[in-house]
Design a protein around this motif. Sequence first.
Motif, mmCIF file in Angstrom:
data_model
loop_
_atom_site.group_PDB
_atom_site.id
_atom_site.type_symbol
_atom_site.label_atom_id
_atom_site.label_comp_id
_atom_site.label_asym_id
_atom_site.label_seq_id
_atom_site.Cartn_x
_atom_site.Cartn_y
_atom_site.Cartn_z
ATOM 1 N N THR A 59 39.362 43.859 37.635
ATOM 2 C CA THR A 59 40.195 43.163 38.614
ATOM 3 C C THR A 59 39.383 41.949 39.040
ATOM 4 O OG1 THR A 59 41.197 45.222 39.365
ATOM 5 C CG2 THR A 59 41.388 43.325 40.824
ATOM 6 N N THR A 61 39.526 37.968 40.865
ATOM 7 C CA THR A 61 40.252 36.961 41.643
ATOM 8 C C THR A 61 39.925 35.579 41.101
ATOM 9 O OG1 THR A 61 40.161 38.367 43.605
ATOM 10 C CG2 THR A 61 40.661 36.040 43.952
ATOM 11 N N GLU A 68 45.037 31.188 44.924
ATOM 12 C CA GLU A 68 44.374 32.318 44.279
ATOM 13 C C GLU A 68 45.361 33.150 43.467
ATOM 14 O OE1 GLU A 68 42.312 34.785 47.056
ATOM 15 O OE2 GLU A 68 40.880 33.224 47.591
ATOM 16 N N VAL A 70 45.251 37.028 41.203
ATOM 17 C CA VAL A 70 44.464 38.227 40.933
ATOM 18 C C VAL A 70 44.809 38.708 39.527
ATOM 19 C CG1 VAL A 70 43.924 40.582 41.629
ATOM 20 C CG2 VAL A 70 44.363 38.837 43.368
#
Length: 118
Positions: A59, A61, A68, A70
């Motif tokens: 995971t 960012t 942003e 993810v």
Amino acid sequence: MKKEFWKKHYADICMLGIFLVIGIGLLFYVFSREHHGNQIFVQVDGEHVQTFWQEEEVTYTIKSDNGENVLRISDGKVWLTEADCPDKICVNTGKIQYPGQSIICLPHKVVVEIKEES
């Protein structure tokens, strides 16, 4: 009769043996190579920022000047789980898993692409 058979087919048998040895050698080469799978390339505004292997559980960012996103990699699939862009097309693209597929977030200028291991 046996001598005649060998005289007629000697070249064929030799050629078959050569192909068999080459084939076994190629199989050994292919299966002995270390294979990591495909790579996931992350670009922001045309610049490469990160690379992952497709087998990884990640995971990540992705931060840009525009916002942003993810990124999630799991079970060999890649997708964007969140984005703070207004249209969320990148999130709605869904999961990708094959070389040549990509996810693009135009408002954030983010490109996530799967490429074959070279």
